[in-house]
Design an enzyme around this catalytic site. Sequence first.
Site, mmCIF file in Angstrom:
data_model
loop_
_atom_site.group_PDB
_atom_site.id
_atom_site.type_symbol
_atom_site.label_atom_id
_atom_site.label_comp_id
_atom_site.label_asym_id
_atom_site.label_seq_id
_atom_site.Cartn_x
_atom_site.Cartn_y
_atom_site.Cartn_z
ATOM 1 N N ASP A 17 46.459 43.718 9.327
ATOM 2 C CA ASP A 17 45.799 43.592 8.018
ATOM 3 C C ASP A 17 44.898 44.783 7.713
ATOM 4 O OD1 ASP A 17 43.890 42.834 9.866
ATOM 5 O OD2 ASP A 17 43.277 41.001 8.816
ATOM 6 N N SER A 40 43.601 39.201 15.750
ATOM 7 C CA SER A 40 43.400 40.455 15.022
ATOM 8 C C SER A 40 43.284 41.669 15.946
ATOM 9 C CB SER A 40 42.165 40.315 14.124
ATOM 10 O OG SER A 40 42.005 41.452 13.335
HETATM 11 MG MG MG Z 1 43.124 42.159 11.694
#
Ligand code: MG
Length: 455
Positions: A247, A100
């Site tokens: 995301d 991430s």
């Molecule tokens: Mg992320």
Amino acid sequence: MAAVQQRLFGTNGVRFVPGVSHDLDFVIGLSEAVGTYFGGGPMILGHDGRNSSPALSNAAVSGLMSSGADVAEAGLVPTPALQLAAKSMGFKGGVMVTASHNPPQYNGLKVVGPDGVEVPRLDEQRIEKVFFERAQTRADWKSVGAARPEPSVVRNYINGVISHVNAKLVSGRRFTVVMDPGNGAQCVAAPYLADALGCKLITINSVVDGDFPGRGPEPTPDTLSELAGAVRASGADLGVAYDGDGDRSIFCDEEGRVLWGDQTGCLIADYVLEKRPGDTVVTSVSSSQAIEVVAKRRGARVFRTRVGSVDISRTMLERRAVFGFEENGGCMYLPHIPVRDGGMTTALMLECLAARGVAFSKAISFSVPKYYQAKAKVDIDRNRLEAIMKAVGREARGQVERVDGVKAWTDEHSWVLVRPSGTEPLVRVFAESDGQERAETLVKKFVKVVRSASR
Ligand code: MG
């Protein structure tokens, strides 16, 4: 103290530094455990743009095949694209190799179910049990899985996002957008999405690079000065930046002001709830009370969870809640897939701005009430945690909530939240109020309580 079960999964999947804290054998073993948990395939596997991701991805393919699962390899894709593929392309589950927004040396694995959402917390522990007890299924030469490439995951993602917005309305506005994927995985999707929605596009940091040389993998107000400057210089309608795996999305308005996820989450929630009044929004205990004001206006309910996107996603599914968000810029839209999704959030924001027909800064000031926040973190000795939280509980006045840590409302518009970190030996203190000074005073007061109980 009672023995604690050994853990691999943190707040968001398994994270480590390859070659330092874990090696490729670890990834093979863990992937065998994941394949065993799913009872075979087919599985979908993707990875972000980190330097170690191709090697880890190959190890994960080996592990999954070794457990007897067939594997479709998506290659380099944003995390939400992999999650949508798991849900919509007929897979039993998925694995994403990603860390991430963590610094470049990190990597990790995220495991998603057939609904595309990260597997529930209890199932993470089932996978860990298989791993630590070495109870993995090991297929023999007859039943070992096969691998094949799956090149349509990004196309499926872009088409899926577009199907949930009024593309004609958005295209008609011909927005000028400055986009900063931060050398991360959205480089391969978000610019094409914006193009398909008729936007005029200016990109920065838009080449995938595992060293994240542009601004690092985490979009924060401090790291987005280049984006803000580019929006001002070009006269663009908005700017948007993504984290390393795409995301989370952080926006800036037409004046180049970086907006934190609380504000943009509330703006989109207001727009979504206008079309679905009386629906439900899910967010964690740490995000702004502005959402309660917005929801009340639309006759909607707000449900608060522990901090962590998986808790929000799973609660959205249980309560059929249309929208969820985190203050760090992770927004989730149930009609698409209830996971954090930078692409879906961008498309919803564009539709919202097109429908409102005013500048971004005006849309925010019309729809989202202004509150002030203050934050601090205090390093602690983990052995003192119980004593610290007891002291905080004694000091908490007014209405006290214990969904995650201790949250105390000191007046109608002021709260303070004291919450131990799940991953590091520290306690976080957040406060919010209708005045900046009051928020800071609350944080100072509780930092003092935590410090004196730490000794
Ligand atoms: Mg992320």
